[in-house]
Design an enzyme around this catalytic site. Structure first.
Site, short mmCIF file in Angstrom:
data_model
loop_
_atom_site.label_atom_id
_atom_site.label_comp_id
_atom_site.label_asym_id
_atom_site.label_seq_id
_atom_site.Cartn_x
_atom_site.Cartn_y
_atom_site.Cartn_z
N GLU A 285 3.97 45.69 -81.48
CA GLU A 285 3.30 47.30 -81.32
C GLU A 285 3.16 48.27 -81.95
O GLU A 285 3.25 48.95 -81.59
CB GLU A 285 3.42 46.69 -79.62
N ASP A 364 3.84 37.61 -72.25
CA ASP A 364 4.48 38.79 -71.64
C ASP A 364 4.32 38.88 -69.76
O ASP A 364 4.17 40.04 -69.26
CB ASP A 364 3.47 39.71 -72.01
N GLU A 392 5.04 45.38 -63.69
CA GLU A 392 3.76 45.34 -64.60
C GLU A 392 2.63 44.81 -64.69
O GLU A 392 1.54 45.68 -64.50
CB GLU A 392 3.97 45.67 -66.73
O1 GCW Z 1 4.69 44.27 -71.82
C1 GCW Z 1 4.21 44.92 -73.17
C2 GCW Z 1 3.58 46.45 -72.26
C3 GCW Z 1 4.47 47.19 -73.40
C4 GCW Z 1 5.34 47.21 -73.64
C5 GCW Z 1 5.65 45.31 -74.39
C6 GCW Z 1 7.63 45.61 -74.98
C7 GCW Z 1 7.58 49.04 -74.16
O2 GCW Z 1 2.94 46.46 -72.10
O3 GCW Z 1 4.32 49.25 -72.63
O4 GCW Z 1 6.43 48.38 -74.12
O5 GCW Z 1 5.60 45.15 -73.08
O6 GCW Z 1 7.84 44.95 -74.08
O7 GCW Z 1 7.61 46.22 -76.00
#
Ligand code: GCW
Length: 670
Positions: A285, A364, A392
């Protein structure tokens, strides 16, 4: 000398350590044998409880003859005895002849033994108990804070944080509230957590400097956490040598880069002798990483591991690496495959003090995912499993969603099929959760989300514990003396809350369908044409992602044979994961006997009904719960029910419009 128990700031909730929880201990006579700072902490705890409730504590030296120095009888003996082979954190517990005994091989074990007694309450002093040995299943039980030092324009102070600001940082600076941090450490120690990473894995400029010129701020946090046996970890930026000191490269095989890290680590240990190590999100990312130099992730992790090794530190290298700039038209790229594709070939290449930290599912932190195949594919690597306590994708602490049953399923999952090791057994490097805590007076925003933090700690210590027993323990501690109606009500609203949430959100494991960016509330096509690799492929005929080896992305074949076969076939794939693994027609009949489309309609109606029922149960507990807590939860239930209805209506309308198949029960779908 006893170390005073931290005093909570006015208005901050004691969570699972209300004063009353220590009454059974505090009314009795305790003898403590042992020395050192953690024994001073134990002494302080007992002395504080005795001061409140009239008991007495006597301190003797380790190895002294049995019996209290004053010759009196005692109810509880807490002793460190190096002769016991219980490991650094284990302890033995037993009761005999009117004395309860906790014996530990070291001071950490004594601390956990003390909190074992606290958790048992009056039961710790009743009847004879044959000696039991308690040891944590894994040596590292960690919380990762995604806390930013400087407020990020989009993500705020805490990335994916739903409990106010950070306990550690505010507006670019350390808050310097050591007492509250120590109180946090106390809560964590009481459930067995022993490591905390104090900053976000997305490491931006201010946070990069924590490693060097701002190290003193980290040392301050470490000092506050240390009395409760918690080691501090730091998330670091892989490109730090370039960003901080203008090195021309961050290539992990470059000697200048290696020397830079060795120097940085030396200074960290000079300031924090018990520093735990680094957490690294690399090539993920947008974060920098070894790929830029044509190096592997083992090269990257091993470079940091080499710098940490002389001091006993560990690098936690995250396996969350995938293409976040995918073209939605490209059906060949499957995000679910990415971690296994990147890391499984590196098995055996990581240094002994490098831990590969793997998210529990391949995507995720969705409400339902299969267990990540990486967790079964790297027997020669120290793996840690990462779960997400911060909600989240599970209601952002506005919805009640107790994740104990999900985590328990993951930790008990046997990656080779029935006979092989469980995920918890494979996770030799530790069990980690993204923290759900902030500076909120209830710590977790939603007061009932405290149960997630408590349950995480207890399952990390004992992954085969029944999560419902853990929940009962949380209820007993948090609401001391709770009448049966309150305990029953809490069980009723919490136990099934994960499945309720699953029912009214994305169906059958397909995931996402959330509003882009903040990830709250329904957005069925929110990520359908995006670059993040999160698709459901619904059309007029069917829905789901074909991840079979025969006709799909091949993801199912990343599992060991037993699971690969189960997931490969539409017939054997469990219902709850069907749309994760297969694209099926709406009329496909599930094992439950329902068609997929009818399942979608039914679960969405049921999920809302269950949320409404939970709200009703909670409303009926108003006379038994302290007003501020009751009001906070009641207000969040209003939002949960509103949002659940929105989910129901958007998901049901979407699939009615796509499929044209009416609801078998003729209910109103818009
Ligand atoms: O779940 C996702 C999130 C990001 C997060 C990423 C990760 C810290 O949307 O905000 O970044 O995973 O785990 O690195």
């Amino acid at each position: 000398m006893p170390l005073p128990v931290p005093v909570l700031p006015e208005g901050v909730d004691p969570a699972w350590l209300p004063v009353e929880a220590l009454r059974p201990l505090g009314v009795r006579r305790t003898l403590i044998r042992g020395s050192g700072p953690l024994v001073d902490t134990v002494h302080g705890e007992v002395a504080d409880a005795c001061g409140r409730f009239g008991g007495k504590v006597v301190r003797g030296e380790e190895g002294a003859a049995r019996g209290a120095p004053d010759g009196a009888r005692y109810d509880l003996l807490l002793e460190v005895s190096a002769a016991e082979g219980l490991g650094a954190e284990g302890f033995a517990f037993g009761r005999d002849g009117g004395t309860t005994t906790v014996t530990a091989s070291g001071p950490h074990g004594l601390l956990y033994g003390l909190f074992h007694v606290v958790r048992l309450g009056a039961a710790a002093f009743a009847g004879p108990v044959a000696r039991e040995e308690h040891r944590p299943a894994t040596a590292l039980r960690m919380l990762d804070h995604w806390d930013n030092v400087s407020v990020h324009p989009v993500m705020g102070q805490v990335e994916r944080g739903y409990a106010g600001g950070s306990l550690f940082w505010r507006d670019g600076r350390a808050r310097g509230e050591a007492e509250r941090v120590r109180a946090y450490g106390r809560l964590l120690a009481a459930v067995g957590i022993n490591a905390v990473a104090v900053n976000n894995v997305n490491v931006r400029e201010a946070e990069t400097r924590l490693l060097t010129e701002r190290l003193g701020e980290v040392a301050g946090l470490a000092e506050a956490l240390r009395p409760y046996g918690i080691r501090t970890h730091l998330s670091v930026n892989f490109a730090a040598p370039m960003l901080l000191d203008g090195l021309p490269t961050a290539d992990p095989l470059d000697t200048g880069v290696r020397a830079w890290w060795a120097g940085a680590v030396r200074r960290v240990y000079a300031a924090i002798p018990d520093f735990g190590g680094f957490v690294v999100k690399a090539d993920s990312e947008g974060e920098p990483g070894p790929f830029a130099y044509g190096r592997s992730h083992a090269d990257g992790a091993n470079m940091l591991a080499a710098a940490l090794a002389p001091y006993g530190g560990t690098v936690h290298w995250r396996a969350f690496v995938y293409d976040h700039r995918q073209d939605w038209r490209d059906r060949g790229t499957d995000r679910a495959r990415a971690a296994h594709d990147h890391f499984a070939p590196l098995d055996g290449e990581f240094a002994g003090n490098a831990v590969l930290q793997v998210k529990h599912g391949p995507m995720d932190f969705q409400v339902r995912e299969p267990v990540s195949p990486v967790l079964g594919a790297m027997p020669r690597t120290r793996l840690a499993v990462e779960v997400q306590a911060t909600q989240e994708y599970t209601g952002q602490q506005r919805h009640v969603c107790w994740l104990g049953p999900m985590w328990s399923e993951v930790l008990r999952f046997r990656t080779d099929g029935a006979a092989g090791p469980s995920v918890a057994e494979s996770a030799r490097g530790g069990i980690v959760a993204v923290s759900n805590v902030g500076d909120d007076p209830f710590w977790t925003g939603h007061p009932l989300a405290q149960a997630n933090l408590h349950t995480f700690g207890r399952l990390a210590w004992r992954p085969d514990a029944d999560p419902c027993d853990v929940l009962d323990e949380w209820i007993g501690l948090t609401f001391p003396g709770a009448p049966a109606r309150l305990a029953d009500g809490l069980r009723a609203v919490l136990r099934g809350s994960w499945r309720t949430y699953e029912k009214y959100t994305a169906p059958l494991g397909v995931g996402f369908m959330v509003q882009p960016g903040h990830h709250y509330g329904p957005g069925v096509d929110g990520y359908e044409y995006s670059r993040w690799g999160t698709y459901h492929f619904a059309d007029r005929d069917g829905v789901g992602v074909d991840r079979s080896a025969a006709t799909g992305t091949g993801y199912a074949a990343q599992y060991a044979k037993a699971w690969a076969e189960v997931y490969e076939s539409v017939d054997s794939c469990p219902d709850e994961l069907l749309l994760f693994f297969h694209h099926v027609p709406y009329g496909h009949v599930l094992h439950s006997g329902k068609t997929v489309i009818q399942h979608i309609y039914d679960t969405h109606f049921e999920g809302v009904e269950e949320a409404e029922e939970a709200r009703r149960v909670w409303a009926g507990l108003g006379d038994l719960v302290e007003p501020a807590r009751h009001a906070r939860v009641a207000e969040r239930y209003e939002e949960q029910v509103r949002c659940a209805r929105e989910w129901r209506d958007q998901v049901n309308s979407y699939f009615l419009r796509k499929s044209g198949v009416p609801d078998g029960q003729g209910r109103l779908i818009h």
